[in-house]
Scaffold this active site. Structure first.
Site: not given
Length: 261
Positions: A115, A135
């Protein structure tokens, strides 16, 4: 005393921002996140700084979030780690960053590491880097921008292939899908990223920031919004001292040394 978890160093007009928790594979705890946000705030506020270069100390870029430290801090409104002097490095909230960021990654680059790449502008990866947006394997979702930017950067199918499975992938695949712009031999990623950062820093900073802002405006608000700002931005830049310096350098065939005014 232990070293700070974020190291900063000025290299000319470039601010080096180093993740410095190598004993934990640079997993991000609250202190690291807070200090990283402060470093981005320093980059934004200082007119002498033109480019940020994010890198990591040790063999790995980041193993992602230190959930043991951060899990208990996630409240009803999520996770907050940016104070009034900081800027969200993932650019999903708060003050937008107006200056470009180059990033160099190696070893393990998981979750928030990807990210950070997606929130940066140019990424260089060591050949041995392993990436993962994992995640969903931990029972949470990416919340640092991957759901927004990953599909735009690499295409819907490529992004979902890794977001929804949590599978790992290598630097060659990251380059194939467009997540990183260059792959270099292990150990060369920082030097190459610094070359690119210094190349950007040598250009007219107001022009660099204007070009970056217009590209971001197109992504956020659509082409029409960005198109409407092109001519006004051009008019502002033409009246700058840097535009005069650039024209003189063109006419005299000398190297321009821009001053940011």
């Amino acid at each position: 005393m232990s070293e700070p978890k974020i190291l900063t160093e000025r290299r000319g007009h470039v601010l080096l921002i180093g993740l410095n928790r190598p004993e934990k594979r640079n997993a991000a705890d609250f202190e690291l996140l807070s200090r990283l946000a402060l470093a981005y705030g320093e980059l934004e506020r200082d007119p002498d700084l033109r480019v940020g270069l994010v890198h990591a100390v040790g063999e790995h870029f980041t193993a992602g979030l230190d959930l043991a430290d951060l899990g208990p801090r996630i409240g009803r409104d999520g996770l907050s780690f940016v104070d009034e002097d900081g800027i969200d490095p993932w650019q999903v909230s708060g003050t937008p960053l107006s200056k470009p960021v180059v990033i160099a990654v190696q070893g393990t680059c998981l979750t928030l590491g990807i990210e950070l790449i997606l929130a940066s502008d140019i990424a260089v990866a060591a050949r041995g880097t392993r990436f993962g947006q994992i995640e969903v394997t931990r029972g949470i979702l990416p919340f640092g921008g991957a759901t927004l930017r990953f599909p735009r950067a690499v295409g819907w199918g490529n992004a979902m292939r890794y977001i929804l499975t949590g599978d790992l992938f290598d630097a060659a695949e990251a380059h194939r899908i467009g997540l990183v712009q260059e792959v270099v031999e292990d150990g060369e990623q920082f030097d190459r990223a610094l070359e690119l950062a210094e190349r950007i820093a040598a250009q007219a900073p107001l022009a660099v920031q204007a070009a970056l802002a217009n590209a971001k405006r197109a992504v956020r608000d659509g082409d029409a919004a960005a198109e409407a700002e092109l001519q006004p931005a051009l008019v502002r830049l033409v009246g700058s001292e840097d535009a005069r310096i650039g024209m003189e350098a063109f006419l005299t065939r000398t190297e321009a040394r821009f001053v940011g005014r």
